[in-house]
Enzyme design. Structure first.
Site, PDB file in Angstrom:
ATOM      1  N   CYS A  72       0.805  -1.222   0.000  1.00 14.63           N
ATOM      2  CA  CYS A  72       0.000   0.000   0.000  1.00 14.63           C
ATOM      3  C   CYS A  72       0.840   1.275   0.000  1.00 14.63           C
ATOM      4  O   CYS A  72       0.356   2.333  -0.395  1.00 14.63           O
ATOM      5  CB  CYS A  72      -0.926   0.008   1.210  1.00 14.63           C
ATOM      6  SG  CYS A  72      -2.078  -1.386   1.269  1.00 14.63           S
TER       7      CYS A  72
ATOM      8  N   HIS B 189      12.530   2.075   5.807  1.00 16.74           N
ATOM      9  CA  HIS B 189      12.241   0.653   5.626  1.00 16.74           C
ATOM     10  C   HIS B 189      12.790  -0.087   6.834  1.00 16.74           C
ATOM     11  O   HIS B 189      13.994  -0.056   7.089  1.00 16.74           O
ATOM     12  CB  HIS B 189      12.900   0.152   4.338  1.00 16.74           C
ATOM     13  CG  HIS B 189      12.286  -1.098   3.795  1.00 16.74           C
ATOM     14  ND1 HIS B 189      12.069  -2.218   4.559  1.00 16.74           N
ATOM     15  CD2 HIS B 189      11.831  -1.417   2.548  1.00 16.74           C
ATOM     16  CE1 HIS B 189      11.523  -3.167   3.812  1.00 16.74           C
ATOM     17  NE2 HIS B 189      11.352  -2.696   2.596  1.00 16.74           N
TER      18      HIS B 189
ATOM     19  N   HIS C 273      -3.182  20.126   5.005  1.00 10.38           N
ATOM     20  CA  HIS C 273      -3.950  18.973   4.535  1.00 10.38           C
ATOM     21  C   HIS C 273      -3.140  17.698   4.745  1.00 10.38           C
ATOM     22  O   HIS C 273      -1.933  17.671   4.471  1.00 10.38           O
ATOM     23  CB  HIS C 273      -4.306  19.122   3.052  1.00 10.38           C
ATOM     24  CG  HIS C 273      -4.989  20.412   2.722  1.00 10.38           C
ATOM     25  ND1 HIS C 273      -6.329  20.639   2.961  1.00 10.38           N
ATOM     26  CD2 HIS C 273      -4.508  21.570   2.188  1.00 10.38           C
ATOM     27  CE1 HIS C 273      -6.649  21.867   2.577  1.00 10.38           C
ATOM     28  NE2 HIS C 273      -5.559  22.449   2.107  1.00 10.38           N
TER      29      HIS C 273
ATOM     30  N   HIS D 182      -2.971   7.102   4.345  1.00 13.73           N
ATOM     31  CA  HIS D 182      -3.456   5.852   3.767  1.00 13.73           C
ATOM     32  C   HIS D 182      -4.545   5.254   4.657  1.00 13.73           C
ATOM     33  O   HIS D 182      -4.311   4.941   5.823  1.00 13.73           O
ATOM     34  CB  HIS D 182      -2.313   4.852   3.608  1.00 13.73           C
ATOM     35  CG  HIS D 182      -2.792   3.481   3.223  1.00 13.73           C
ATOM     36  ND1 HIS D 182      -3.413   3.234   2.013  1.00 13.73           N
ATOM     37  CD2 HIS D 182      -2.764   2.297   3.879  1.00 13.73           C
ATOM     38  CE1 HIS D 182      -3.736   1.952   1.946  1.00 13.73           C
ATOM     39  NE2 HIS D 182      -3.359   1.365   3.072  1.00 13.73           N
TER      40      HIS D 182
ATOM     41  N   ASN E 208     -10.318   0.497   0.896  1.00 12.91           N
ATOM     42  CA  ASN E 208      -8.860   0.525   0.816  1.00 12.91           C
ATOM     43  C   ASN E 208      -8.461   0.216  -0.622  1.00 12.91           C
ATOM     44  O   ASN E 208      -8.575  -0.918  -1.077  1.00 12.91           O
ATOM     45  CB  ASN E 208      -8.276  -0.516   1.780  1.00 12.91           C
ATOM     46  CG  ASN E 208      -6.767  -0.484   1.839  1.00 12.91           C
ATOM     47  OD1 ASN E 208      -6.097  -0.023   0.912  1.00 12.91           O
ATOM     48  ND2 ASN E 208      -6.203  -1.002   2.924  1.00 12.91           N
TER      49      ASN E 208
END
Length: 487
Positions: free
Chosen positions: A171, A250, A335, A339, A372
């Site tokens: 995602c 990561h 703003h 996700h 989603n």
């Protein structure tokens, strides 16, 4: 910051695919499909020639799974009749026998991806042959030839177009892959890049009974987005946003982060997306690292000072009971594009970033009306903001994506003009009265007069200071050229 002034990257425009109304899915369709199967065969997992006791046990298990999915849906934040699924797994069209083969996957992918690309080319007035770089991304569906090749073929792009397909990145890639796009443009000034995000839901649909995998059937829905990102000088005046910051982290070096989301078979050999119980915990770690990195670049000085003092108290002075400082990002960001993995995820992120419901509503609205949509989610959120509320020139937009790996990306965009575009994906909501126009804050001649007055006052102040310090002897310039000061 100096790097972006020298090598600016602009978002020219983007388009979020709006599926056909016939593809809307409701809980009524789902309940009918599951229960019809139970009436006909005794169980959705029923086998031929079983005893009455085995049939009853299988039917009870099936009912438990139906109830589980219903409970997940109730808490997920999705509308019961306003999200979309392709016909291959849409219960109204396929009943309880979904098709998850490569042909069905290709049909969905071509419909969504090509629809998004066609939409963005039409909005920008560009031709497919104008594109220098093409980057496509999905996570589960990775065909040969690639999706980028499919787009090249469908739109007859140039033979020298540089095309890339990114797979298996989850995602977050609608945000993370902007790094690749920006780096490609930096290496090739005056270029145009087409970036396409999509998650083809057909092959990701899970037919088994593992509850860790069934959650994705409830959450994921059909969608795609296409963006034109450029550093071509002739297009700058038409651009909507400037990319000011881009951060990527990561944490997949740890086994917990690497294994908490993965696609593969269950004990029966049925493929599905596994969501571990530690997903939220690992995602929070990645998000914290990313926001710490980007915070030093976007927070105002008083918040940075408060953060530094808090850290000194906790790490150096070892004061007991001092809670970690949580900056208020809404003081410097107008703003937020988060996700929308689920309602609870949004609640946790809002709490951790000190965001009120005013900043969370665009993500909640996307979750309600589109579900989603994986890597496309934050782009649907931006289209929601533009369509239903508007973006003021100079506003900063924070884009957050978290996905499998675990990886996290954060981008900061600055609006170059007032934007009130009504996107096709949100036209129905805008027509229904959900739209709020930007307030008119232009001052016209009064604004110009105030500017001139402030400049006049500044000029008078400079003249007074010059007369006092130079002509009255405040600063003396000796013959040897050495400046001496006295007061």
């Amino acid at each position: 910051m100096f790097k972006f002034k020298c090598d600016p990257v602009y978002l020219l425009d983007f388009y979020c695919y709006k599926p056909s109304e016939e593809l809307m899915v409701s809980m009524v369709d789902i309940d009918a499909a599951w229960n019809e199967k139970r009436k006909q065969e005794g169980s959705i997992f029923g086998k031929h020639e079983v005893t009455a006791e085995e049939a009853a046990k299988a039917d009870a298990e099936a009912q438990d799974i139906i109830d589980f999915q219903y409970r997940v849906w109730q808490k997920a934040g999705l509308s019961d009749n306003a999200t979309y699924l392709p016909k291959s797994i849409h219960p109204k069209f396929c009943g309880n026998t979904p098709r998850t083969d490569l042909n069905a996957s290709a049909e969905e992918c071509r419909m969504a991806v090509c629809g998004a690309v066609e939409g963005v080319l039409k909005k920008t007035g560009l031709r497919a042959t104008d594109i220098d770089f093409l980057i496509t991304t999905t996570s589960i569906y990775c065909p040969t030839p690639s999706i980028s090749s499919m787009v090249v073929n469908a739109f007859k792009m140039r033979k020298d177009v540089n095309s890339y397909h990114l797979g298996g990145m989850g995602c977050a890639n609608g945000v993370v892959a902007v790094n690749l796009v920006a780096d490609l443009l930096k290496a090739h000034p005056g270029s145009i890049a087409l970036f396409v995000t999509n998650e083809t839901t057909t092959p990701a649909f899970y037919k088994g009974r593992d509850k860790h995998r069934l959650v994705t059937n409830v959450l994921f829905r059909l969608g795609a987005a296409a963006m034109i990102i450029t550093n071509k000088p002739s297009l700058v005046r038409k651009a909507k946003y400037l990319l000011e910051q881009r951060v990527r982290v990561h944490i997949g070096a740890t086994d917990d982060a690497y294994r908490c989301i993965w696609y593969g078979p269950d004990e029966e050999g049925l493929n599905g997306i596994y969501l571990g119980l530690n997903v939220v915990k690992e995602a929070s770690k990645a998000l914290t690292l990313a926001m710490t990195k980007v915070g030093s670049k976007i927070l105002n000085w008083d918040q940075i000072a408060a953060f530094a003092w808090n850290r000194i108290q906790r790490k150096v002075l070892k004061k007991p009971g001092v809670e970690p400082f949580i900056p208020c990002f809404s003081d410097c960001i107008q703003h937020f594009l988060i996700h929308a993995g689920g309602a609870k995820v949004l609640d946790n992120i809002g709490k951790n970033l000190k965001l009120s419901e005013r900043y969370l509503w665009p993500s909640r609205t996307v979750l309600r009306y589109f579900g989603n949509v994986s890597s496309s989610t934050t782009w649907y959120t931006l289209s929601c903001v533009e369509s239903l509320r508007g973006v003021r020139r100079g506003d900063k937009v924070l884009q957050i994506g978290v996905g499998s790996g675990i990886k996290c990306g954060v981008n900061v965009w600055r609006a170059l003009r007032d934007i009130e575009d009504v996107h096709d994906a949100w036209r129905m909501r805008a027509d229904a009265g959900d739209r709020t126009r930007l307030a008119n804050v232009s001052h016209g001649s009064l604004h110009i007069a105030l500017r001139l007055l402030s400049l006049a006052i500044l000029a008078v102040l400079v003249a007074v200071l010059y007369r006092f310090f130079v002509e009255k002897g405040g600063i003396v310039l000796p013959e040897d050229g050495i400046i001496s000061r006295f007061w």
